[in-house]
Design an enzyme around this catalytic site. Structure first.
Site, PDB file in Angstrom:
ATOM      1  N   ASP A 156       0.817  -1.244  -0.114  1.00  0.00           N
ATOM      2  CA  ASP A 156       0.012   0.113  -0.066  1.00  0.00           C
ATOM      3  C   ASP A 156       0.763   1.438  -0.094  1.00  0.00           C
ATOM      4  O   ASP A 156       2.007   1.410   0.137  1.00  0.00           O
ATOM      5  CB  ASP A 156      -1.177  -0.014   1.050  1.00  0.00           C
ATOM      6  CG  ASP A 156      -0.378  -0.640   2.382  1.00  0.00           C
ATOM      7  OD1 ASP A 156       0.904  -0.562   2.623  1.00  0.00           O
ATOM      8  OD2 ASP A 156      -0.815  -0.871   3.096  1.00  0.00           O
ATOM      9  N   ASP A 194      -7.946  -2.515  13.929  1.00  0.00           N
ATOM     10  CA  ASP A 194      -9.556  -3.001  13.331  1.00  0.00           C
ATOM     11  C   ASP A 194      -9.388  -4.136  12.642  1.00  0.00           C
ATOM     12  O   ASP A 194     -10.485  -4.457  12.178  1.00  0.00           O
ATOM     13  CB  ASP A 194     -10.101  -1.788  12.664  1.00  0.00           C
ATOM     14  CG  ASP A 194      -9.193  -1.193  11.370  1.00  0.00           C
ATOM     15  OD1 ASP A 194      -8.285  -1.901  11.159  1.00  0.00           O
ATOM     16  OD2 ASP A 194      -9.877  -0.250  11.090  1.00  0.00           O
ATOM     17  N   HIS A 208      -7.568  -4.596   9.996  1.00  0.00           N
ATOM     18  CA  HIS A 208      -7.290  -4.283   8.556  1.00  0.00           C
ATOM     19  C   HIS A 208      -5.980  -5.235   8.108  1.00  0.00           C
ATOM     20  O   HIS A 208      -5.170  -5.354   8.933  1.00  0.00           O
ATOM     21  CB  HIS A 208      -7.166  -2.826   8.273  1.00  0.00           C
ATOM     22  CG  HIS A 208      -6.079  -2.167   8.745  1.00  0.00           C
ATOM     23  ND1 HIS A 208      -6.192  -0.957   9.296  1.00  0.00           N
ATOM     24  CD2 HIS A 208      -4.659  -2.476   8.636  1.00  0.00           C
ATOM     25  CE1 HIS A 208      -4.979  -0.576   9.763  1.00  0.00           C
ATOM     26  NE2 HIS A 208      -4.258  -1.252   9.402  1.00  0.00           N
ATOM     27  N   GLU A 244     -10.114  -1.945   5.080  1.00  0.00           N
ATOM     28  CA  GLU A 244     -10.577  -1.747   6.222  1.00  0.00           C
ATOM     29  C   GLU A 244     -12.058  -2.465   6.623  1.00  0.00           C
ATOM     30  O   GLU A 244     -12.384  -3.157   5.521  1.00  0.00           O
ATOM     31  CB  GLU A 244     -11.013  -0.205   6.389  1.00  0.00           C
ATOM     32  CG  GLU A 244      -9.856   0.731   6.384  1.00  0.00           C
ATOM     33  CD  GLU A 244      -9.086   0.876   7.626  1.00  0.00           C
ATOM     34  OE1 GLU A 244      -9.027  -0.109   8.364  1.00  0.00           O
ATOM     35  OE2 GLU A 244      -8.247   1.800   7.668  1.00  0.00           O
TER      36      GLU A 244
END
Ligand code: F6R
Length: 240
Positions: free
Chosen positions: A66, A134, A136, A141
């Site tokens: 990313d 979370d 990810h 996400e």
């Protein structure tokens, strides 16, 4: 799923050993790489192995997961900059074979082309992952679809908060979007290695690998990967 539990340093050494074996068996392999705090110790180990002549990146091709939208590679918080300074500039890799999604001036079509490039290179042999608080992976996400390739995402507030530590603690400076390999791209890797460290990851590690497979917890999809290894320290694995 294979789980390895040890100290952070030993986890990094064991993960580095996976790379040593792979690079010696297949010098032309394709690596999927990650950034963030988690892989830093592993990269240190890889640099040490390379300096000691125990592995070579000479013929390796890499694709990073990313990049933040709006940061170019000269920005100290860009993931290209991270990779250059933690690994690429310190080993014998041919930089023209290293790929990080471009954060600037990219259309959705151009972003999707990243998947074609990976395919043309033969597909990822070993994908490295960390895990967000979370759940990810990459920057996929919660609630992102499982069947997406590389695409642009809006970062969750929790991720922006977790990452502001890299931006002088100032949330306003954290880009709000990123380009990320999709879950589909990640799942196509032949082998996936996740490193998880610290107490802060304990709850999400339990949810991801001992709870239901659901887009609410993106990492949970890895339960379905045929060759997935989780390497974690005592704290990160304390709830399992
Ligand atoms: C980084 C990435 C992210 C991180 C995750 C954990 O390329 O894709 O999924 O792995 O945000 O970050 P750290 O390691 O900083 O806790």
């Amino acid at each position: 799923m294979k789980i390895i539990r040890d100290t952070q340093r030993n986890c990094a050494r064991m993960a580095a050993e996976e790379y040593r074996k792979l690079l010696n068996e297949n010098p032309h392999c394709v690596l999927g790489l990650a950034t963030g705090s988690t892989p830093e110790m592993l990269y240190e180990e890889l640099v040490a192995l390379c300096k000691a002549g125990k592995l070579s990146f000479k013929d390796v091709t890499t694709y990073n997961l990313d990049e933040y939208v709006g940061l170019d590679g000269s920005h100290p918080q860009s993931y290209r900059y991270f990779m250059d300074s933690h690994l690429f500039n310190l080993v014998d890799i041919d930089k023209t074979r290293t790929h990080v999604p471009c954060g600037i001036g990219v259309t959705d079509e151009m972003a999707a082309h990243y998947d074609d490039e990976i395919k043309q290179a033969g597909g990822v042999d070993l994908q490295l992952l960390g895990i967000g608080h979370d759940g990810h992976i990459g920057f996929n996400e919660p609630h992102d679809a499982f069947d997406l390739g590389t695409h642009c995402v809006d970062l969750a507030q929790e991720t922006i908060e977790a990452n502001k530590r890299f931006f002088d603690g100032n949330e306003d400076l954290v880009p709000k979007q990123a380009y990320t390999m999709g879950i589909k791209t990640i799942m196509q890797a032949r082998k996936v290695l996740m490193v998880a460290n610290g107490k802060g990851k304990a709850d999400i590690v339990k949810k991801a690998f001992f709870g239901p497979v659901t887009p609410e917890v993106p990492a949970s999809i890895l339960q379905m990967h045929p060759d997935f290894i989780l390497v974690g320290d005592e704290e990160a694995l304390s709830e399992i």
